[in-house]
Write a protein that holds these residues in place. Structure first.
Motif, PDB file in Angstrom:
ATOM      1  N   TRP A  58       0.814  -1.214   0.000  1.00  0.00           N
ATOM      2  CA  TRP A  58       0.000   0.000   0.000  1.00  0.00           C
ATOM      3  C   TRP A  58       0.851   1.269   0.000  1.00  0.00           C
ATOM      4  O   TRP A  58       0.311   2.381  -0.037  1.00  0.00           O
ATOM      5  CB  TRP A  58      -0.946   0.010   1.212  1.00  0.00           C
ATOM      6  CG  TRP A  58      -0.286  -0.380   2.507  1.00  0.00           C
ATOM      7  CD1 TRP A  58      -0.290  -1.627   3.078  1.00  0.00           C
ATOM      8  CD2 TRP A  58       0.496   0.449   3.375  1.00  0.00           C
ATOM      9  NE1 TRP A  58       0.436  -1.621   4.250  1.00  0.00           N
ATOM     10  CE2 TRP A  58       0.928  -0.357   4.453  1.00  0.00           C
ATOM     11  CE3 TRP A  58       0.875   1.797   3.361  1.00  0.00           C
ATOM     12  CZ2 TRP A  58       1.711   0.132   5.489  1.00  0.00           C
ATOM     13  CZ3 TRP A  58       1.655   2.278   4.396  1.00  0.00           C
ATOM     14  CH2 TRP A  58       2.062   1.450   5.434  1.00  0.00           C
ATOM     15  N   LYS A  88       5.549  -4.893   5.503  1.00  0.00           N
ATOM     16  CA  LYS A  88       4.634  -4.427   6.550  1.00  0.00           C
ATOM     17  C   LYS A  88       3.169  -4.539   6.128  1.00  0.00           C
ATOM     18  O   LYS A  88       2.326  -3.778   6.602  1.00  0.00           O
ATOM     19  CB  LYS A  88       4.954  -2.969   6.917  1.00  0.00           C
ATOM     20  CG  LYS A  88       6.254  -2.746   7.642  1.00  0.00           C
ATOM     21  CD  LYS A  88       6.442  -3.629   8.867  1.00  0.00           C
ATOM     22  CE  LYS A  88       5.357  -3.463   9.891  1.00  0.00           C
ATOM     23  NZ  LYS A  88       5.423  -4.525  10.936  1.00  0.00           N
ATOM     24  N   VAL A  90      -0.565  -6.118   6.093  1.00  0.00           N
ATOM     25  CA  VAL A  90      -1.386  -6.821   7.076  1.00  0.00           C
ATOM     26  C   VAL A  90      -1.685  -8.232   6.561  1.00  0.00           C
ATOM     27  O   VAL A  90      -1.623  -9.203   7.303  1.00  0.00           O
ATOM     28  CB  VAL A  90      -2.694  -6.036   7.331  1.00  0.00           C
ATOM     29  CG1 VAL A  90      -3.565  -6.779   8.321  1.00  0.00           C
ATOM     30  CG2 VAL A  90      -2.381  -4.628   7.821  1.00  0.00           C
ATOM     31  N   ASP A 114       5.315  -6.627  14.479  1.00  0.00           N
ATOM     32  CA  ASP A 114       5.868  -5.263  14.490  1.00  0.00           C
ATOM     33  C   ASP A 114       7.157  -5.135  15.304  1.00  0.00           C
ATOM     34  O   ASP A 114       7.561  -4.023  15.649  1.00  0.00           O
ATOM     35  CB  ASP A 114       4.852  -4.234  15.032  1.00  0.00           C
ATOM     36  CG  ASP A 114       3.681  -4.051  14.081  1.00  0.00           C
ATOM     37  OD1 ASP A 114       3.817  -4.415  12.901  1.00  0.00           O
ATOM     38  OD2 ASP A 114       2.640  -3.540  14.526  1.00  0.00           O
ATOM     39  N   ALA A 117       9.762  -3.199  13.238  1.00  0.00           N
ATOM     40  CA  ALA A 117       9.353  -1.803  13.035  1.00  0.00           C
ATOM     41  C   ALA A 117       9.514  -1.005  14.323  1.00  0.00           C
ATOM     42  O   ALA A 117       9.898   0.161  14.297  1.00  0.00           O
ATOM     43  CB  ALA A 117       7.905  -1.755  12.561  1.00  0.00           C
ATOM     44  N   ARG A 118       9.265  -1.662  15.468  1.00  0.00           N
ATOM     45  CA  ARG A 118       9.429  -0.975  16.759  1.00  0.00           C
ATOM     46  C   ARG A 118      10.907  -0.798  17.078  1.00  0.00           C
ATOM     47  O   ARG A 118      11.317   0.242  17.589  1.00  0.00           O
ATOM     48  CB  ARG A 118       8.732  -1.759  17.876  1.00  0.00           C
ATOM     49  CG  ARG A 118       7.259  -1.459  17.932  1.00  0.00           C
ATOM     50  CD  ARG A 118       6.661  -1.801  19.287  1.00  0.00           C
ATOM     51  NE  ARG A 118       5.288  -2.211  19.076  1.00  0.00           N
ATOM     52  CZ  ARG A 118       4.884  -3.465  19.062  1.00  0.00           C
ATOM     53  NH1 ARG A 118       5.717  -4.445  19.318  1.00  0.00           N
ATOM     54  NH2 ARG A 118       3.627  -3.751  18.821  1.00  0.00           N
ATOM     55  N   VAL A 122      10.222   2.943  13.050  1.00  0.00           N
ATOM     56  CA  VAL A 122       9.970   3.422  11.679  1.00  0.00           C
ATOM     57  C   VAL A 122       9.023   4.620  11.706  1.00  0.00           C
ATOM     58  O   VAL A 122       7.941   4.547  12.283  1.00  0.00           O
ATOM     59  CB  VAL A 122       9.379   2.274  10.835  1.00  0.00           C
ATOM     60  CG1 VAL A 122       8.967   2.758   9.465  1.00  0.00           C
ATOM     61  CG2 VAL A 122      10.397   1.161  10.709  1.00  0.00           C
ATOM     62  N   LYS A 123       9.453   5.734  11.099  1.00  0.00           N
ATOM     63  CA  LYS A 123       8.682   6.971  11.142  1.00  0.00           C
ATOM     64  C   LYS A 123       7.977   7.275   9.830  1.00  0.00           C
ATOM     65  O   LYS A 123       7.198   8.225   9.754  1.00  0.00           O
ATOM     66  CB  LYS A 123       9.610   8.153  11.470  1.00  0.00           C
ATOM     67  CG  LYS A 123      10.244   8.067  12.833  1.00  0.00           C
ATOM     68  CD  LYS A 123       9.255   8.464  13.891  1.00  0.00           C
ATOM     69  CE  LYS A 123       9.917   8.500  15.255  1.00  0.00           C
ATOM     70  NZ  LYS A 123       8.933   8.374  16.324  1.00  0.00           N
ATOM     71  N   MET A 125       7.004   5.486   5.593  1.00  0.00           N
ATOM     72  CA  MET A 125       7.063   4.341   4.679  1.00  0.00           C
ATOM     73  C   MET A 125       7.333   4.864   3.277  1.00  0.00           C
ATOM     74  O   MET A 125       6.594   5.741   2.817  1.00  0.00           O
ATOM     75  CB  MET A 125       5.762   3.563   4.710  1.00  0.00           C
ATOM     76  CG  MET A 125       5.568   2.754   5.962  1.00  0.00           C
ATOM     77  SD  MET A 125       6.729   1.386   6.143  1.00  0.00           S
ATOM     78  CE  MET A 125       6.091   0.214   4.989  1.00  0.00           C
TER      79      MET A 125
END
Lengths: 164, 69
Positions: A58, A88, A90, A114, A117-118, A122-123, A125
């Motif tokens: 996405w 990432k 879903v 996640d 990503a944590r 990640v700020k 995409m």
């Protein structure tokens, strides 16, 4: 007053986690996207220049970044450059559909809980972390344009020149 | 007492809030999360409504009330 200070401290601590240049890359083991029982260990890539890329079907700029990263990987893979794409999405089916249109040759991983990503905080995409041979993050790219691709090419070449 | 109840109500409202991290936006990209899941149908309905009610422009669209635009 005390409550306000506590809230401010919470806010500050949340902001301080973002992984920036100079930080060591988190030693994560990620499940492979094509074979979840097998894993990709970031620690095992020590000694290589690695680009850790967070992507999703996405994410619109990922349609530019994924082919660019694949080209970079094909050009410099033999000289010690690796790319790890952390998906990432879903639903895994979304990633599969995306990969049918934009096929890549570098290893892909999932991050269902996640954790990665944590760890990278990640700020944006896509987010990409260029790691040198010693396992230190040297460059962070948030978002991706053709300028990013050109800059990344130079950065990868410079890091490949560096002694391990 | 009233303030206390208002605070409780406010706290309950906050329970409905969730932070969506940039990497979790796949949830927002789901079709059933769209504000208007079918923009084409919505546009047709709005056009019909505006024509029938002589209210063209009422839904922030320029033009007259003839239903011809």
């Amino acid at each position: 007053m005390r409550l306000a200070l506590a809230i401010a401290a919470l806010g500050l601590s949340a902001g301080a986690n973002a992984l920036e240049a100079g930080a060591p890359v988190p030693a994560l083991a990620l499940a492979r996207l094509d074979a979840p029982s097998r894993s990709i260990s970031l620690a095992s890539l020590r000694g290589r220049v690695v680009y850790v890329d967070f992507w999703a079907s996405w994410c619109v700029p990922c349609r530019i970044s994924m082919p660019a990263l694949d080209a970079l990987y094909r050009r410099h893979g033999e000289r010690g450059f690796s790319v790890v794409g952390i998906n990432k999405d879903v639903a895994g089916a979304d990633a599969e559909r995306f990969l049918k249109r934009v096929a890549v040759s570098f290893p892909l991983a999932t991050d269902a809980q996640d954790a990665a990503a944590r760890a990278f905080d990640v700020k944006a995409m896509p987010s990409g972390y260029l790691v040198d041979r010693k396992g230190v993050v040297r460059q962070v790219h948030r978002g991706f344009t053709s300028e990013t691709a050109a800059a990344l090419e130079r950065e990868v070449e410079n890091l490949l020149e560096e002694a391990s | 007492m009233r303030l206390f109840l208002a605070l409780i109500a406010f706290a309950l409202c906050l329970c409905g809030c969730a932070n969506v991290a940039p990497y979790q936006r796949g949830y927002l990209a789901r079709e059933d999360m769209a504000l208007d899941a079918n923009p084409g149908t919505l546009r047709a309905l709005e056009k019909t409504y505006a024509a029938k009610e002589a209210a063209s422009g009422g839904a922030s669209v320029g033009g007259g009330g003839c239903g011809c635009n």
